[in-house]
Enzyme design. Sequence first.
Site, short mmCIF file in Angstrom:
data_model
loop_
_atom_site.label_atom_id
_atom_site.label_comp_id
_atom_site.label_asym_id
_atom_site.label_seq_id
_atom_site.Cartn_x
_atom_site.Cartn_y
_atom_site.Cartn_z
N LEU A 1 6.43 -4.82 -4.53
CA LEU A 1 5.83 -4.79 -5.86
C LEU A 1 5.21 -3.41 -6.08
O LEU A 1 4.54 -2.89 -5.19
CB LEU A 1 4.74 -5.86 -6.00
CG LEU A 1 5.20 -7.32 -6.01
CD1 LEU A 1 3.99 -8.25 -5.97
CD2 LEU A 1 6.04 -7.61 -7.24
N ASP A 2 5.43 -2.82 -7.25
CA ASP A 2 4.79 -1.55 -7.58
C ASP A 2 3.27 -1.71 -7.51
O ASP A 2 2.75 -2.81 -7.70
CB ASP A 2 5.20 -1.09 -8.98
CG ASP A 2 6.65 -0.64 -9.04
OD1 ASP A 2 7.24 -0.40 -7.97
OD2 ASP A 2 7.20 -0.55 -10.16
N PRO A 3 2.55 -0.61 -7.26
CA PRO A 3 1.08 -0.69 -7.15
C PRO A 3 0.39 -1.41 -8.30
O PRO A 3 -0.54 -2.17 -8.07
CB PRO A 3 0.67 0.79 -7.07
CG PRO A 3 1.83 1.44 -6.39
CD PRO A 3 3.04 0.74 -6.94
#
Length: 285
Positions: free
Chosen positions: A38-40
């Site tokens: 998951l992206d930050p």
Amino acid sequence: MSYTGVLLVDKPRGPSSHQVAAWVGDMLKSEVGHSGTLDPMVSGVLVVMLGKAVRLAPLLLLHEKEYVACLRLHADIPREHVEAAVKEFTGRVYQRPPRRSAVKRALRIRVIHRIELLDMQDRLVLIRVRCEAGTYIRSLCVHIGRILGCGSQMIELRRTKSGGFSVENTHTLHEVRDAVENGDEEKILSMILPPEEAIADIPKLIVRPSAADAVSHGAVLAGVGVIRCDKFVRGQSVAVVTEEGRLVALAQGLRDSEKFVCGEPGLIARSTRVFLSPTRSNKQY
């Protein structure tokens, strides 16, 4: 204590998936891995594997995902037009990873199993998407805007499911930390799911104890050791399990299930990841 299993973390916005998994590993003093980056700035279900369960990664990475996304349109569009545009993205879609992605921006095909408009307020649109692993929701939001002719961008994203794992069953980093700091071993163990939870949706080969021991030593599974099995085809991933439901190994089918009879000679599957300790004792992991 060494832990083996799956911990479902409700990843917060801010840290990367790798950072979250590393923090869990530090707190539990365990080897860790995670499936489905998951992206930050994206939150939601992050499946963290502990100990030998790290070997489940190839399987968990293929899990379908579900997301709830909020996108902003760049113009005022009637709701019925937005609903019609959203429905057009069901099925196979072409995508190119976003510029901010770390992977090569090659054109790829992904499958969107279900997409629906949940709510709409002015130019803000809330959608839920059930899709194949590796689908870029940010790109999907941009493409919806292009279909509508006004442009759009994703402003919020949350993963609500990964395979059969739902956000309702996740735990926060604070919960994990509190259990560790309080020395609450019972609480920690209650949060960790057994590896068997991750194989609910793949075909299973139920084997005799002698066959389980042989596979744990690296042997190719033969039909004489199989008690019963689900339907599968050659080359498909299968789970080798004991009658008690304990995971012995992940394996690749060498023949179609319809082309052999349980209990008779012939090679059936070759293990790709072994979980059962190579011993005839009662120790399982």
